[in-house]
Design a protein around this motif. Sequence first.
Motif, short mmCIF file in Angstrom:
data_model
loop_
_atom_site.label_atom_id
_atom_site.label_comp_id
_atom_site.label_asym_id
_atom_site.label_seq_id
_atom_site.Cartn_x
_atom_site.Cartn_y
_atom_site.Cartn_z
N GLN A 61 0.81 -1.21 0.00
CA GLN A 61 0.00 0.00 0.00
C GLN A 61 0.85 1.26 0.00
N THR A 62 2.01 1.22 0.63
CA THR A 62 2.87 2.40 0.72
C THR A 62 3.42 2.78 -0.65
N VAL A 63 3.86 1.80 -1.41
CA VAL A 63 4.37 2.02 -2.77
C VAL A 63 3.73 1.00 -3.69
N PRO A 64 3.69 1.25 -4.99
CA PRO A 64 3.12 0.27 -5.94
C PRO A 64 4.05 -0.93 -6.16
N LEU A 65 4.24 -1.71 -5.11
CA LEU A 65 5.19 -2.83 -5.17
C LEU A 65 4.78 -3.88 -6.20
N ALA A 66 3.47 -4.09 -6.35
CA ALA A 66 3.00 -5.07 -7.33
C ALA A 66 3.41 -4.66 -8.75
N GLN A 67 3.34 -3.36 -9.05
CA GLN A 67 3.76 -2.87 -10.36
C GLN A 67 5.26 -3.09 -10.56
N TYR A 68 6.04 -2.82 -9.52
CA TYR A 68 7.49 -3.04 -9.61
C TYR A 68 7.80 -4.53 -9.79
N PHE A 69 7.03 -5.37 -9.12
CA PHE A 69 7.21 -6.81 -9.26
C PHE A 69 6.94 -7.24 -10.70
N SER A 237 11.73 5.25 1.44
CA SER A 237 12.43 6.33 2.12
C SER A 237 11.93 7.65 1.56
N SER A 238 11.34 8.47 2.40
CA SER A 238 10.82 9.77 1.99
C SER A 238 11.61 10.87 2.66
N GLN A 239 11.28 12.12 2.36
CA GLN A 239 11.98 13.25 2.97
C GLN A 239 11.66 13.36 4.46
N GLN A 240 10.50 12.87 4.87
CA GLN A 240 10.11 12.98 6.26
C GLN A 240 10.53 11.78 7.09
N ASP A 241 10.51 10.59 6.50
CA ASP A 241 10.74 9.39 7.30
C ASP A 241 11.23 8.25 6.42
N ASN A 245 10.91 -0.90 8.73
CA ASN A 245 10.29 -2.23 8.84
C ASN A 245 9.68 -2.67 7.51
N GLN A 246 9.05 -1.73 6.78
CA GLN A 246 8.50 -2.09 5.48
C GLN A 246 9.61 -2.34 4.45
N LEU A 247 10.68 -1.58 4.55
CA LEU A 247 11.80 -1.79 3.64
C LEU A 247 12.40 -3.17 3.82
N MET A 248 12.56 -3.59 5.08
CA MET A 248 13.09 -4.93 5.35
C MET A 248 12.10 -6.01 4.91
N ALA A 249 10.81 -5.77 5.13
CA ALA A 249 9.79 -6.73 4.70
C ALA A 249 9.79 -6.87 3.17
N ALA A 250 9.88 -5.74 2.48
CA ALA A 250 9.93 -5.78 1.02
C ALA A 250 11.19 -6.48 0.54
#
Length: 279
Positions: A61-69, A237-241, A245-250
Amino acid sequence: MIETRGFKVFRVFGLAFLSLVVLVPLYVVVTTSLKPLADVQGLFTWIPSRLTIEPYIQIWQTVPLAQYFKNSLIVTCSATILSVVMAVLAAYALARLKFRGQRPFSLVVLSTQMFPGILFLLPLFLIFVQIKNTLGIQLTGSYAGLIITYMTFSLPFSIWMLTGYFASIPKELEEASMIDGTGRMGALFRVIIPVAKPGIIAVAVYAFITAWGEVLFASVLTSNDTRTLAIGLQAYSSQQDVYWNQLMAASVVVSLPVLIGFMFVQKHLITGLSSGAVK
């Protein structure tokens, strides 16, 4: 060769150290992917106080990971299939046929492994731009451009390894097939390729891994619509945060196709690499 006691002790400690070097980062990645973001941003702890699978749900949901996949699968599978087909044909010609310029061609193929990949970034980009200006074919920001680029990485090594593998196969096998009425191409597909399956699988795995995790060329030659997984992970990784945990999960999810593939072809991969390297 008789192993001394000192050598056995050194081997045990050496293997234990190498295992720690591999397993400790893997443990950190997996445990971090199961922590809430607040726990990740706080003081690091080896044993998580809370475990949750929310990061594995949120990554889609945070990024379009399915599209990247999808983009990575299209580019990687296409580059792998084309590399294997072209490598099989080229390696068979080098191993079995005699033609003018055969040795210089082999040396050129092998010499491409001397240069780092980054050296080809600017020339390839300029070539793609020139093709766009001359022929109107858009290669930058497209699947085709990235597939061609990844083939330039995997083809030289694949041809070199399969040439050695084909040369190790007795000529009598295909000669017997040709006596029975099979042409040279028929002998290749009906006799040589089934026998050389371990080497072909090893080449396919190499081509797949080369394309699956590549970052540098994908960052230059892709657009928002063709962005691959290796580049898409940066979106956590955004400018704010930074959603660690999501990066490691991805990262865990992205690694699964390669891990599963290795489990299925491990036996053939070891045989193919060892046989292809002997020659």
